[in-house]
Write an enzyme that holds these catalytic residues in place. Structure first.
Site, mmCIF file in Angstrom:
data_model
loop_
_atom_site.group_PDB
_atom_site.id
_atom_site.type_symbol
_atom_site.label_atom_id
_atom_site.label_comp_id
_atom_site.label_asym_id
_atom_site.label_seq_id
_atom_site.Cartn_x
_atom_site.Cartn_y
_atom_site.Cartn_z
ATOM 1 N N LYS A 96 0.807 -1.312 0.006
ATOM 2 C CA LYS A 96 -0.128 -0.101 -0.033
ATOM 3 C C LYS A 96 0.913 1.184 0.075
ATOM 4 C CE LYS A 96 -3.656 2.334 2.505
ATOM 5 N NZ LYS A 96 -2.938 3.369 3.230
ATOM 6 N N GLY A 157 -8.002 9.622 9.290
ATOM 7 C CA GLY A 157 -8.380 9.801 10.624
ATOM 8 C C GLY A 157 -9.534 11.186 11.006
ATOM 9 N N ALA A 184 -9.499 5.948 3.774
ATOM 10 C CA ALA A 184 -9.209 7.319 4.713
ATOM 11 C C ALA A 184 -10.452 8.215 4.797
ATOM 12 C CB ALA A 184 -8.319 8.156 4.094
ATOM 13 N N GLY A 185 -10.779 8.568 5.858
ATOM 14 C CA GLY A 185 -12.001 9.582 6.255
ATOM 15 C C GLY A 185 -13.205 9.244 6.344
ATOM 16 N N ASN A 206 -9.588 2.109 9.636
ATOM 17 C CA ASN A 206 -8.791 2.012 10.763
ATOM 18 C C ASN A 206 -9.273 2.824 11.953
ATOM 19 O OD1 ASN A 206 -5.118 1.907 11.099
ATOM 20 N ND2 ASN A 206 -6.757 1.519 12.735
ATOM 21 N N THR A 207 -9.211 4.148 11.814
ATOM 22 C CA THR A 207 -9.514 4.746 13.020
ATOM 23 C C THR A 207 -10.764 4.634 13.560
ATOM 24 O OG1 THR A 207 -7.945 6.417 12.292
ATOM 25 C CG2 THR A 207 -9.313 7.274 13.890
#
EC number: 2.8.1.10
Length: 256
Positions: A96, A157, A184-185, A206-207
């Protein structure tokens, strides 16, 4: 079924492994998510060797595919070096690719990204580029040899969902045969469902899971949202209308 570089997976949810309160909570979240691919960051520090060994033992025990990333790299050279280290450590050609251009927004550097992607593809890597939602950058990455694209929804994040839904929808229409992963986001399961309803092939979280009050429960919620969004997309949903359209037929209505 999801397919990346000739490998097929039942789950369309990719899960990051950073920021969890403990290894056991991470393991519970991975299991609850039903994800078959997890992303991992190569730690270039060698200080906590035992902790690293325990982490890899946990990942291996989960039986999931590993997608190493080049998180924290700001130049093509740094990202390429990290990719080589990751291939040596994890025994995979998957990478990645992240080349960060701005430290405040963590927005990818499109020029450095394309440069690094071209070199890594030539060296036999199977590249998953973390990119913005620019169509021309996407074209250049495909020309460089990338067979998967990972556009962001919003800054890493941030939990904002999609800053530019139009751009993501346009990218899906422009590249109907390229696997696209929103990376992301994403902050809540409804964001993931919306991505799948747009026709994206997968989402990376993830976050939103790691920082939730109950990561395992949130992981399960995301798994259900991804499944629901994909089913909705495949069911061919109705088009939005500006005016009402009666759902109850007038046939048989009594006229007084």
């Amino acid at each position: 079924m999801l397919e990346f570089y000739g490998k097929r997976f039942e789950s369309r949810l990719l899960l990051g492994t950073a920021q969890y309160p403990s290894p056991s909570i991470l393991a519970d979240a991975v299991r609850a998510s039903l994800s078959r691919i997890v992303t991992v960051s190569l730690r270039r520090e060698s200080g906590e060797a035992r902790a690293g060994q325990d982490f890899w033992a946990l990942i291996k025990a989960l039986g999931v595919a590993v997608l190493p990333n080049t998180a924290g790299c700001h130049t093509p050279r740094e990202a390429i070096t990290t990719a080589h280290m990751a291939r040596e450590v994890f025994g995979t050609n998957w990478i990645k690719l992240e080349v960060i251009g701005d430290t405040d927004t963590l927005q990818p550097d499109p020029f450095g990204l394309v440069e690094a992607a071209r070199i890594l593809c030539d060296e036999g890597f199977e590249v998953f580029p973390y990119m913005n939602d620019d169509l021309i950058v996407a074209e250049r990455l495909i020309e460089a040899g990338c067979k998967v694209l990972m556009p962001w929804g919003a800054p890493i994040g941030s939990g904002r969902g999609f800053n530019n839904p139009y751009a993501l929808k346009t990218m899906r229409a422009h590249f109907p045969d390229i696997p696209l992963v929103v990376d992301a986001g994403i902050g809540v399961p409804s964001h993931a469902a919306a991505a799948m309803e747009l026709g994206f092939d997968a989402v990376l979280i993830n976050t939103a899971v790691a920082k939730a009050g109950d990561p395992a429960a949130m992981a399960r919620a995301f798994a259900l949202a991804v499944e629901a969004g994909r089913l909705a997309y495949e069911a061919d949903p109705i088009e939005a209308r500006d005016m009402a359209s009666p759902s109850t037929p007038l046939l048989g209505k009594a006229f007084l």
